[in-house]
Design an enzyme around this catalytic site. Structure first.
Site, PDB file in Angstrom:
ATOM      1  CD  GLN A  62      50.487  87.187   2.766  1.00 51.54           C
ATOM      2  OE1 GLN A  62      50.369  87.923   3.726  1.00 51.54           O
ATOM      3  NE2 GLN A  62      50.812  85.915   2.873  1.00 51.54           N
ATOM      4  NE  ARG A  83      55.754  83.616   3.658  1.00 51.21           N
ATOM      5  CZ  ARG A  83      54.545  83.129   3.425  1.00 51.21           C
ATOM      6  NH1 ARG A  83      54.411  81.995   2.782  1.00 51.21           N
ATOM      7  NH2 ARG A  83      53.484  83.756   3.864  1.00 51.21           N
ATOM      8  CB  ALA A  86      42.811  87.275  10.281  1.00 51.32           C
ATOM      9  CD1 TRP A 143      54.363  82.638   6.905  1.00 53.65           C
ATOM     10  CD2 TRP A 143      54.232  81.643   8.893  1.00 53.65           C
ATOM     11  NE1 TRP A 143      53.056  82.605   7.279  1.00 53.65           N
ATOM     12  CE2 TRP A 143      52.941  82.013   8.479  1.00 53.65           C
ATOM     13  CE3 TRP A 143      54.400  81.014  10.120  1.00 53.65           C
ATOM     14  CZ2 TRP A 143      51.815  81.760   9.261  1.00 53.65           C
ATOM     15  CZ3 TRP A 143      53.288  80.757  10.883  1.00 53.65           C
ATOM     16  CH2 TRP A 143      52.005  81.132  10.464  1.00 53.65           C
TER      17      TRP A 143
END
Lengths: 371, 570
Positions: A242, A228, A339, A180
């Site tokens: 997202q 980002r 997740a 990231w």
């Protein structure tokens, strides 16, 4: 200001002529004088537009002038060139300046304009609006997962390293942070608690908050903007939407992960889309999984879009890491969790056949009105 | 990691064709970035598999997933080239190189071997090709050996020109704040006290794990080298390499972590290869403060099966892990639990779940069947904000507005044209460009910018956005807002905008979102038409405003039409 190309490359050699150059010089100063006056006297923007056209239009005075230059010698051109350029600039400046004056005068009249917010008669025009393609895709997704009891949960865009990284088993100095590229906030004008603040790089910053706030069993969706450090081109964006679900209960397994992946892909991309899991590393899950969908263009045969693999990587997922569960106050001996998330832009590009990721945030109605 | 296919074939006696290896790698191990006839590039970004940064690690992995065997054996420490000369302790025929490690935490293992009798030349064609397939450019026979060994064992090393090292003495210490150092690339680097340095008694000669020094690099005149094989603290190396923007094959490996066993194997391989060039080992120091234990993790059949969600037989579990070089000892038949010994090169395996992933991927993730969710549905939680946002969007679309989504930042043009006070805005410390430097604290300026762009193609623009704004004052805050914009030739678009907004909000949330006109002047009025603006209130509290944008502002954005804007907090 550069001279027109044809001028310097002119093959003709002209004999020097005092008269000719004088007439060109005079013409330039004459135009300049005449129009500067005209400009000062103009009263409306419309008048200004007319003057502009007279000077700089296709057959405008200034536009036509260089046509006489080839008759001059090189020396003469060297004298006339700068003169011409400065006259042109003066006039342009004068027009812009006068436009602003005219504008400022018209702004004064605004004070007298009436303000009736609710007039008795108001024709409401009929128009066709359009929902943004990402809203459409995400709403469809929300409805699909709502049927399984998942509910929405919000988390901040501006967050701390603690929630974005540390509690997700991504300690400082861990090579996984390379996954990231993050934008950090200047602490200068922020009165916040110690610790670096950042723009969340993923919706996973919701995980610990949801676990602590809601406990088990847990079925939530976190949807929204992530950021980002990424240079923008047709396939890369620094601002991304997202979608992520968090599912914690007793006996949750990778088989459930396969179910959720299949359930989602079939609902969103079509019943003939298969889902395939494969190993993938994310520090906050163990085991971790990449979720592939059968390529929707070639149905697995292999094509340009899927790089002749037959499959497309569509989502990232995994079994929530026991450390993350513990950080969320959940005992990993009793509970396990999933997740699962995807990038909305990429999914929408595949679903709707959009080729440039920049279109989503372009605000371009020619694009948005297609949806 | 670029895996040379020829080299791989040397290390594994493959039982399957290369196409099958290429197919299986992403399904069993790791994604591939690029595959050519010469190499397979593994997608290592952010990955934790340090072992896959070595050809030997890759060979073990590929042997396991293809039921093949590796062709090499683990070198035995008692056969290391220096053993019998000075190690194990006792006989000291081989002198020690003077080495002083000041910080053993940051440099737990530090070995220096002095080798002489070398002659700098170009490497053999085979070595040049091996390096090229692995994505590394050949330099000379001395440097190439360090790279070849790094690729095979995953252990970086560095060769100093012994002639350039004062008293042939090396010291490992942290830098002094502000100390400068010229790296191999000729650039002067300013150092912090957190950087780790290699020095001789008078000067720095290397930035540990990151880059060697210009003053001690191997040149064509070099005949004698001091060869460094070390393990440094991964975080320290990461910090320095990141700050100085000096990523390298070597520093990547230091960051992922190294093991003593491999480090000494690499040292042995290096010395042998230099001996192959005619070099002679003259002295050796091994400063070893590394605490490294064999890792043991308990694995239960119960947890394995419940987390994967299928029944895998105990023999299968054992079989999978053994193929991956794990050792298993059954704790007790009844419990079906094993004491699993982790191979030294698997630094990524620490807990039971790590082992379960090994089992799952050897079984094949893609073979795990789908199982519907069980258990009770959790209690309802408040969804009103999300419902409001979506219902508002659909209602506005119905009323003819098109949804746009713009960046959470202000463009530099917007900041200039609106003369925004940037000190009030949240600032990004590492913006990608000036277009992502300041965060928006209102949405409408971005809508105005989009309206200007669209008016090149449309006679009117009717748009809205629902999204977050971000405020630094009075305290850090982010909130959802609705902003609407109507630009047309009517000369007074504000009443129509107001009518539509009222209509959209009326039916939502009962009376909760009912807006009223407020008496107070809105705060942002320097952007507004001098008469056409009004505050909007909800339950007696100001939540936003509606206004015609001052034509001066609209003109600045290149808009000649009148523009009405509304912005409210949701």
């Amino acid at each position: 200001m550069t001279m027109p190309k044809a001028l310097s490359e002119s093959p003709f050699v002209n004999p020097p002529s005092c008269a000719r150059i004088k007439s060109v010089e005079q013409k330039i100063s004459q135009i300049q004088k005449e129009y500067l006056e005209k400009i000062q006297q103009a009263k409306s923007l419309k008048g200004m537009d007319e003057i502009f056209l007279e000077l700089f239009g296709k057959k405008g005075e200034i536009t036509s002038l260089p046509k006489e230059f080839p008759k001059l010698s090189e020396d003469e051109r060297r004298r006339v060139g700068p003169l011409f350029n400065s006259a042109k600039q003066d006039l342009e400046k004068a027009i812009e300046g006068r436009r602003n004056e005219v504008r400022e005068q018209s702004y004064k009249k605004l004070e007298t304009e009436k303000f009736v917010l609710q007039p008795e008669r108001l024709q409401a025009k009929k128009r066709q609006g359009h929902l943004h393609p990402l809203t459409q895709l995400l709403q469809e997704t929300i409805e699909v997962f709502s049927k399984l009891g998942f509910q929405q949960f919000d988390a901040p865009h501006i967050d701390s390293e603690y929630y974005n990284f540390e509690v997700l088993n991504i300690p400082e100095g861990h090579p996984a942070r390379d996954l990231w590229d993050t934008l950090y906030l200047d602490p200068h004008n922020l009165r916040t608690q110690p610790g670096r603040m950042l723009l969340r790089s993923h919706t996973s910053n919701s995980q610990i908050r949801a676990m602590k706030e809601l406990g088990t069993p847990l079925r939530i969706m976190n949807i929204g903007r992530c950021f980002r450090y990424e240079a923008v081109d047709a396939r890369h964006e620094h601002t991304l939407e997202q979608f992520e679900i968090i599912y914690v209960d007793k006996g949750v397994s990778m088989a459930n992960l396969q179910y959720l992946s299949e359930y989602f892909l079939k609902a969103i991309l079509g019943q003939d889309i298969k889902a395939r899991l494969r190993p993938k590393y994310y520090p906050f899950v163990e085991p971790g999984a990449g979720v592939d969908g059968l390529c929707l263009f070639c149905k697995g045969k292999g094509c340009k879009v899927c790089g002749f693999q037959g499959w497309l990587e569509l989502a990232g997922a995994g079994m929530i890491h026991p450390t993350v569960l513990k950080n969320g106050g959940i005992d990993p001996n009793d509970y396990s969790g999933i997740a699962w998330g995807f990038g909305a832009e990429r999914m929408a590009m595949l679903k709707y056949g959009i080729e440039d990721i920049r279109l989503f945030k372009s605000g371009d109605l020619r694009f948005l009105e297609k949806f | 990691m670029k895996v040379s296919i020829n080299w791989l074939k040397e290390l594994v006696d493959l039982k399957v064709p290369m196409e099958e290896v290429i197919r299986l790698l992403p399904l069993r191990t790791i994604g591939t970035k690029e595959v050519t006839k010469n190499f397979i590039e593994l997608d290592m970004k952010g990955y934790n598999r340090a072992d896959l940064l070595s050809m030997r690690g890759v060979a073990y992995e590929i042997a396991a997933i293809t039921n093949s065997k590796v062709t090499f054996e683990e070198p035995k420490p008692e056969n290391f080239t220096w053993v019998g000369k000075d190690l194990p302790a006792g006989r000291q025929d081989l002198p020690e190189t003077p080495v002083k490690v000041e910080n053993t935490t940051l440099s737990p293992l530090y070995c220096i071997a002095k080798i002489n009798g070398l002659k700098v030349e170009t490497s053999s064609k085979e070595r040049v090709k091996k390096l090229a397939d692995s994505g590394i450019r050949a330099v000379n026979n001395i440097a190439d050996i360090t790279n070849l060994v790094m690729l095979e064992y995953g252990q970086p090393s560095h060769a100093f020109d012994a002639a350039a090292i004062r008293d042939e003495t090396l010291i490992v210490r942290t830098a002094k704040e502000g100390e400068t150092f010229v790296t191999l690339d000729g650039k002067t680097r300013k150092l912090l006290s957190s950087d780790l340095l290699i020095t001789d008694p008078e000067k720095a000669v290397g930035l540990a794990g990151v880059m060697g020094g210009k003053n001690s690099e191997v040149t064509e005149k070099t005949t004698e080298i001091l060869l460094e094989v070390a393990i440094f603290d991964p975080k320290t190396i990461r910090k320095t390499a990141t700050r100085l923007a000096l990523p390298s094959e070597a520093s990547t490996r230091f960051q992922h972590g190294l093991s003593r066993i491999r480090a000494l194997q690499a040292l042995n391989a290096l010395i042998k290869m230099y001996q192959g060039l005619g070099g002679k080992l003259k002295s050796l120091s091994i400063v070893d403060n590394l605490e490294e234990k064999v890792k043991r993790v308990t694995l239960t059949q119960n947890k394995t099966n419940s987390l994967i969600g299928i029944e895998i037989k105990p023999e299968e579990i054992e079989n999978y892990l053994k193929k991956l070089k794990f050792n298993l000892a059954l704790q007790g038949q009844a419990l079906r639990a094993w004491d699993v010994t982790v191979p030294y090169f698997r630094l990524d395996i620490n807990i039971e779940e790590d082992l379960i992933e090994e089992v799952a991927r050897m079984y094949g993730y893609e073979k795990i069947p789908a199982k519907p969710l069980q258990g009770e549905i959790p209690e309802k939680i408040n969804q009103s904000l999300f419902d409001l946002i979506y219902n508002l969007k659909t209602k506005l679309v119905e009323l003819g507005f098109t949804e746009v989504q713009t960046y959470s930042f202000y463009s530099s043009k917007t900041i200039n044209d609106l003369r925004l006070t940037i000190n009030d805005l949240i600032k990004i410390v590492n913006p990608i460009s000036s277009e992502t430097e300041y965060m928006r604290d209102m949405i409408w300026p971005n809508l105005l910018e989009k309206a200007a762009e669209n008016l090149k193609y449309f006679k009117e623009v009717v748009i809205f956005e629902i999204g977050k704004v971000y405020q630094a004052k009075p305290k850090l805050n982010e909130e959802y807002r609705l902003s609407m914009l109507l630009a047309n030739d009517s000369g007074d678009p504000t009443p129509e905008l107001y009518r539509i907004a009222q209509e959209a909000l009326k039916h939502l949330q009962g009376e909760k979102m009912q807006l009223h006109l407020g008496g107070e002047k809105p705060r942002e009025n320097k952007y507004f038409h001098p008469t056409r603006f009004a505050a909007l209130e909800k339950d007696g509290e100001q939540v936003g405003w509606i206004a015609e944008i001052h034509p001066r502002i609209a003109n600045k954005f290149g808009i000649e039409k009148r523009v009405a804007v509304l912005e409210i907090k949701l």
